[in-house]
Each structure stands twice: as C-alpha cells, then as structure tokens.
Design a protein around this motif. Structure first.
Motif, PDB file in Angstrom:
ATOM      1  N   VAL A 182     -45.719  44.541  -2.713  1.00  0.00           N
ATOM      2  CA  VAL A 182     -45.662  43.150  -2.262  1.00  0.00           C
ATOM      3  C   VAL A 182     -46.822  42.855  -1.303  1.00  0.00           C
ATOM      4  N   MET A 183     -47.280  43.885  -0.587  1.00  0.00           N
ATOM      5  CA  MET A 183     -48.430  43.678   0.309  1.00  0.00           C
ATOM      6  C   MET A 183     -49.731  43.531  -0.471  1.00  0.00           C
ATOM      7  N   PHE A 192     -50.817  33.864  -0.242  1.00  0.00           N
ATOM      8  CA  PHE A 192     -50.115  32.627  -0.592  1.00  0.00           C
ATOM      9  C   PHE A 192     -48.851  32.945  -1.403  1.00  0.00           C
ATOM     10  N   TYR A 193     -49.009  33.811  -2.407  1.00  0.00           N
ATOM     11  CA  TYR A 193     -47.883  34.225  -3.249  1.00  0.00           C
ATOM     12  C   TYR A 193     -46.831  34.944  -2.397  1.00  0.00           C
ATOM     13  N   ARG A 194     -47.295  35.867  -1.575  1.00  0.00           N
ATOM     14  CA  ARG A 194     -46.350  36.647  -0.767  1.00  0.00           C
ATOM     15  C   ARG A 194     -45.596  35.761   0.220  1.00  0.00           C
ATOM     16  N   ARG A 195     -46.315  34.801   0.803  1.00  0.00           N
ATOM     17  CA  ARG A 195     -45.690  33.907   1.776  1.00  0.00           C
ATOM     18  C   ARG A 195     -44.595  33.076   1.115  1.00  0.00           C
ATOM     19  N   ASN A 196     -44.882  32.549  -0.080  1.00  0.00           N
ATOM     20  CA  ASN A 196     -43.851  31.804  -0.820  1.00  0.00           C
ATOM     21  C   ASN A 196     -42.640  32.680  -1.116  1.00  0.00           C
ATOM     22  N   LEU A 197     -42.916  33.874  -1.620  1.00  0.00           N
ATOM     23  CA  LEU A 197     -41.820  34.779  -2.007  1.00  0.00           C
ATOM     24  C   LEU A 197     -40.958  35.152  -0.801  1.00  0.00           C
ATOM     25  N   ILE A 198     -41.592  35.621   0.256  1.00  0.00           N
ATOM     26  CA  ILE A 198     -40.841  36.125   1.412  1.00  0.00           C
ATOM     27  C   ILE A 198     -40.021  35.002   2.061  1.00  0.00           C
ATOM     28  N   ASN A 199     -40.587  33.801   2.082  1.00  0.00           N
ATOM     29  CA  ASN A 199     -39.869  32.678   2.687  1.00  0.00           C
ATOM     30  C   ASN A 199     -38.658  32.236   1.875  1.00  0.00           C
ATOM     31  N   CYS A 200     -38.588  32.651   0.611  1.00  0.00           N
ATOM     32  CA  CYS A 200     -37.431  32.297  -0.231  1.00  0.00           C
ATOM     33  C   CYS A 200     -36.330  33.345  -0.213  1.00  0.00           C
ATOM     34  N   LEU A 201     -36.612  34.533   0.300  1.00  0.00           N
ATOM     35  CA  LEU A 201     -35.700  35.662   0.093  1.00  0.00           C
ATOM     36  C   LEU A 201     -34.341  35.496   0.756  1.00  0.00           C
ATOM     37  N   ASP A 220     -41.223  24.365   1.162  1.00  0.00           N
ATOM     38  CA  ASP A 220     -41.461  22.961   0.801  1.00  0.00           C
ATOM     39  C   ASP A 220     -40.431  22.375  -0.150  1.00  0.00           C
TER      40      ASP A 220
END
Lengths: 209, 209
Positions: free
Chosen positions: B10-11, B16-25, B186
C-alpha cells in the motif's frame, strides 16, 4: 421548533435518556467488528463505533475504549498479543454484529455463528464475508486523564477489500459494498449517496462528479 | 474477489490513491461543521469527520486535528477563545458544507452564504438551519507522539435539536433530521435505516423494535 438543553438541564435528565441523546449527537458513526485472540487461543469479536483515521502515510487507525468497570476483552487481548482485525458490517449480518456485544461465555464467533477466517499468517481472526477487512498491530495507547478513556493507535498491516467496491482512484464505494453505519447505541443504517464533490475552491460551488 | 495489500504494497501506491483508500477504510464517518470566532471577531466554519463521543456524564466530545503545515484556523481559534460549535449537515446545504473547506480569505460564512446564528450569549457562531447544534468549550488537548495529531476534548455546554427528530427515549432519528454522513474525502450520503435492535443477550438473536 428546537429543543434546548444547557449542561445543567441535560444532567437532570435520567441517565438512560441522557445516554441515548449524547450517543446520537455526533451523527452517524463508523461500525467495525474487532476480532482478537487471546494468548490461550480463545477468539473474541465485538462491535465498535469509535474507530477513526489517524494517518495515511503510514496508515494508522485510532480506537477509543470507554472506561468500564466490566471486563474489556478486546482491549486486554490487544494489549496481550499486539494484534487485531477491523471488519465492516453488512446487512446480512448486522443483527449478529450487534449480538456479539452480549455477555457470551466463550467466543462470540461460536455464539453468534459468524465465521472466523485466518489468512496470511495473521494472528487475529477476520470476519469471513466482511467486504473490508484490516489486519492491525498495536503501536501505543494513551489514557485520557479527563475520564480514563483509552486511545489506542495501530498500524494497518493488511488491507482486504472486495474488488466490486474498489474504484480506480483508490476510494471505496461503500453503497456497493453495503457497509453499515450506526447511530446512537442500537440503530443501524446503510448509506444512500448524495454525491461526490469536486475539490473546493473559492468563487465556485463544488459540483458533483 | 478480494484485493489484498500488505503495508509495503500500500505504501508503493501513489499518494493520491493511497490517501483515498486509507480515508475510506473506517467506513462512514460523522460530519459536522465546526463554527469558531477569533479574538478579532472574524468567524470561521470548517467540515470535520473526526468528531466522536467521549463520555455521557458529563457529556464530552473529542476531535482529532490532523497535523498540517498549512494554517489551522479552527484549532487556533478554539485554543485562543475556548469555544466552538458543532453543527450537523443536511442535504440542502451539503455542497456549501464541502465548500467551507476552500481557501477563503475572509469568513467561510460570508464566502459560502451559510448563515451564522448567535444565541444564548454563546461566543461561537452556530449554523442556522442545522438540525443539531452543540455549543462546546475546550477542556484540554493532547498531541499524539506518533504523528503529531492533536486530540481536543471539550464539554458540551448547549444542545439544540429539532424536535421532529427527538424520540421519547432521548435518541435522535437521524433519518428524519436528514443528517448527512461522509465517506473518504469527498463523498456524502444520508442514512437509510435497517432497524433498531434490542439489548443483546446470549441465546436469542436481537430483534428489531
């Protein structure tokens, strides 16, 4: 019409009423089942609405454990072993998720019929059929002096996501995944999307995309 | 099919992709507009998804402020004055709520057209037309060593709730209030109720009530 309470007035309400009210004030809360296994190999599963994002690089999650005079198996198992899982709840098992909070003698998996899943050598059990599963390891805990609440911070070591809900930009479609959210102490909901909104800039109202 | 990432994998995703993913978890998150006013009298309004319940007697809320190199008006105003408001968002102004996060020069109330409301002598502005409004005062802050996130703890001094959404047991009907919840960075949703469930006991699956 709006109902208004001052702090003194809300403290005069009976404790059941006040507890319901205060637990609803923050709005919808994330819902996760936390899976653990103690040093003797007994698994445990419990619902939590106090899991939140602390960082993305590296990915960190936080959990608040309310002070209790009763036993806190989840926190004790994490402190003892260092590992736990977070698992989204979906409508097909939201009653079982709530039921894990009962005072079971053995494992909540056994009691409720939810199926434990071990994979990739991770110590703690995942919940089979959960569409978002995280394997986490303890970083540190802090006790809040104000009321002895424990804040636990953990690394995210493994992420499992049902591909049907994973978008190309990395975001998750929680409506498609059917992730459940909780309000108050006992009320469960799914989400109904209003829209995703563009990055906000002065001068132009953000549009849906 | 489940997509799997280890921490290393994941690192390696782009930020941008990681930020979206982690914020949804963590799943659906509570959404509140925080209203403040600085010592010069300039009001401020900003969306927060990291507000949670810390205690019911006395009522306490917690807010996590992510470390930023950019200015953090909300946190600075609270530290400076001691007061802030929490306001639920509803569909009629969810775009304006998102828009308050833009880099406005003056007050976000003025920029977005959301109307500030002062009442009961409380120092900070409420958001008019929000169905759940809390007036809060700072108790303490703690900085998390792990990544400099600031945990702020506050008293709830005033509670305002639209009576249409207040049940006789003190709980709030968030569907009727039309409270909005957020996922990721968002995406906005309302809730669709699955049910309230009875107090969980071993031996009998909790029923809806």
């Amino acid at each position: 019409m709006m109902k208004h309470w001052t702090l003194d007035q809300v403290m005069e309400e009976d404790s059941f009423y006040r507890r319901n009210l205060i637990n609803c004030l923050s709005g919808y809360k994330s819902l996760n089942l936390i899976g653990t296994k103690n040093a003797e190999g007994v698994t445990n599963l419990a619902p939590f609405s106090q899991v939140f994002h602390i960082g993305a690089a590296p990915p960190l999650v936080g959990i608040l454990f309310r002070p209790h005079t009763v036993k806190r198996d989840t926190l004790e198992n994490i402190l003892q072993t260092g590992f736990f899982t977070l698992n989204h709840v979906i409508p097909t098992f939201f009653k079982e998720a709530h039921w894990t909070a009962a005072n079971w003698e053995g494992s909540e998996f056994e009691g409720t019929g939810l199926i434990e899943e071990f994979k990739h050598g991770f110590y703690a059990p995942f919940v089979k059929s959960s569409p978002v599963q995280l394997g986490c390891s303890l970083v540190e805990t802090q006790t809040l002096q104000v009321n002895q609440t424990v804040l636990l911070i953990a690394n995210v070591d493994h992420i499992f996501v049902e591909e049907i809900g994973l978008r190309s930009d990395g975001s998750l479609d929680l409506n498609t995944l059917e992730t459940v959210t909780v309000s108050g102490l006992d009320e469960y909901h799914v989400g109904e999307k209003l829209g995703r909104l563009a990055y906000p800039k002065p001068g132009i109202l953000p549009a849906k995309f």
